[in-house]
Scaffold this motif. Structure first.
Motif, short mmCIF file in Angstrom:
data_model
loop_
_atom_site.label_atom_id
_atom_site.label_comp_id
_atom_site.label_asym_id
_atom_site.label_seq_id
_atom_site.Cartn_x
_atom_site.Cartn_y
_atom_site.Cartn_z
N HIS A 158 0.84 -1.20 0.00
CA HIS A 158 0.00 0.00 0.00
C HIS A 158 0.88 1.26 0.00
N ASN A 159 1.91 1.25 0.84
CA ASN A 159 2.79 2.41 0.92
C ASN A 159 3.60 2.63 -0.36
N PHE A 160 3.82 1.54 -1.09
CA PHE A 160 4.51 1.63 -2.37
C PHE A 160 3.57 2.19 -3.44
N LEU A 161 2.29 1.75 -3.38
CA LEU A 161 1.32 2.09 -4.42
C LEU A 161 0.79 3.52 -4.27
N LEU A 162 0.60 3.93 -3.03
CA LEU A 162 -0.06 5.22 -2.79
C LEU A 162 0.65 6.40 -3.46
N ILE A 198 6.23 7.84 -25.43
CA ILE A 198 6.32 8.05 -23.98
C ILE A 198 5.05 7.56 -23.29
N TRP A 199 3.88 7.93 -23.84
CA TRP A 199 2.67 7.56 -23.10
C TRP A 199 2.29 6.10 -23.28
N THR A 200 3.03 5.39 -24.12
CA THR A 200 2.86 3.93 -24.17
C THR A 200 3.86 3.25 -23.21
N ILE A 201 5.11 3.69 -23.30
CA ILE A 201 6.17 3.01 -22.53
C ILE A 201 6.06 3.28 -21.03
N VAL A 202 5.81 4.53 -20.66
CA VAL A 202 5.82 4.86 -19.23
C VAL A 202 4.74 4.09 -18.45
N PRO A 203 3.47 4.06 -18.93
CA PRO A 203 2.49 3.26 -18.19
C PRO A 203 2.86 1.78 -18.11
N VAL A 204 3.47 1.24 -19.18
CA VAL A 204 3.87 -0.17 -19.13
C VAL A 204 4.93 -0.37 -18.05
N ALA A 217 6.38 -2.44 -12.70
CA ALA A 217 6.88 -2.22 -11.34
C ALA A 217 5.84 -2.66 -10.31
N ILE A 218 4.58 -2.36 -10.58
CA ILE A 218 3.52 -2.74 -9.63
C ILE A 218 3.37 -4.26 -9.59
#
Ligand SMILES: [Cu+2]
Length: 290
Positions: A48-52, A93-99, A104-105
């Motif tokens: 949770h602390n990582f995600l928030l 950028i807006w494809t790679i960054v969300p991926v 990471a999540i």
């Protein structure tokens, strides 16, 4: 007011004695998780602390983009819009960054899901929980203990300084440090066995058996509730679990007509040769598999 409430809470905790120290319970005005009592719950809080912060940064970034577009590109500020529809760099950028964010999540969340869902093989105690409209039935099939927990009536709860709607007339005991495998089912409608401090929330569904587990690492009284909207008395299905020392748990099992043999022999191994063969067949038979 707040100080008064705090003093009352401390006084009620003191009245119920050291063994009754309330650990896992909601607090007035509280807005964070309850103090964790299992490794799973600690990991959930870490996640949770990582995600928030990630969620906050994304939300603020999207909000800023929206505001910028509203202010900078409305009809009055920008009467003749440009005609281009593509920008290679922005699209990459807006494809790679969300991926990358999702990877990471996932990196953090998959091991946690695995930890929650996989019942440890060395689980030494099996607890069967059955939801009913509206009470909980508990059973330690290997120990021969069976009990029913109902809501503690309001006057009794107040008289004893225990939290109304969380306290039960028959608290369940578990030994500290023991891996408890929990089988959850229901007799009528869908309920859910949820104890926040344990990081446990498992649906109780009629006609099927769900599994979860916990291993409480300190003594205390932990409260939970049915967390599935099951009917008119949904709010009156509390769970009260006391994590106690092994000796206290053993005494409780005996007092409730149970037999201790099956929990003691696997840990010890060699001693009590005469007793071991008689107990071996009993353990696997009482361990249901899907
Ligand atoms: Cu319920």
């Amino acid at each position: 007011m707040k100080r008064g409430a705090l003093i009352a809470a401390v006084a009620s905790a003191a009245l119920t004695g050291p063994a009754q120290a309330m650990v896992g319970a909601p607090t007035p005005g509280g807005h964070d998780f309850q103090e964790p009592a299992t490794q799973v719950m600690r990991e959930i809080i870490d996640f949770h602390n990582f995600l928030l912060p990630i969620i906050i940064v994304i939300s603020v970034f999207v909000l800023a983009l929206l505001l910028w577009v509203i202010v900078r590109y409305n009809r009055r500020a920008n009467p003749t819009p440009r005609k281009f529809t593509h920008n290679m760099l922005v699209e990459v950028i807006w494809t790679i960054v969300p991926v990358l964010i999702l990877v990471a999540i996932a990196w953090k969340s998959f091991p946690l899901i695995y930890m929650q869902e996989r019942i440890p093989e060395q689980a030494e105690l099996t607890l069967k929980v059955t939801g009913n409209s509206w009470r909980w039935d508990f059973e330690y099939p290997d120990l021969g203990v069976r009990m029913t927990a109902n809501l503690l009536p309001e006057e009794e709860a107040r008289a004893q300084g225990r939290p109304y709607l969380l306290a039960t007339d028959t608290p369940l005991l578990v030994p500290v440090g023991a891996t408890v495998r929990v089988l959850v089912t229901s007799n009528d409608v869908i309920h859910a066995f949820a104890v926040p401090a344990f990081g446990v929330k498992e649906d109780a569904i009629q006609g099927r058996v769900n599994e979860t587990w916990f291993n409480v690492d300190r003594e205390g009284v932990f409260y939970g509730q049915c967390s599935e909207l099951c009917g008119v008395n949904h709010a009156y299905m509390p769970l009260e679990i006391h994590a106690v020392s092994r000796a206290e748990f053993d005494a409780w099992v005996v007092a409730n007509g149970g037999a201790l043999a099956s929990t003691e022999t696997p840990a010890e191994g060699a001693p009590a040769e005469g007793a071991a063969p008689a107990e071996q067949p009993a353990a696997p038979a009482a361990t249901p598999t899907r």
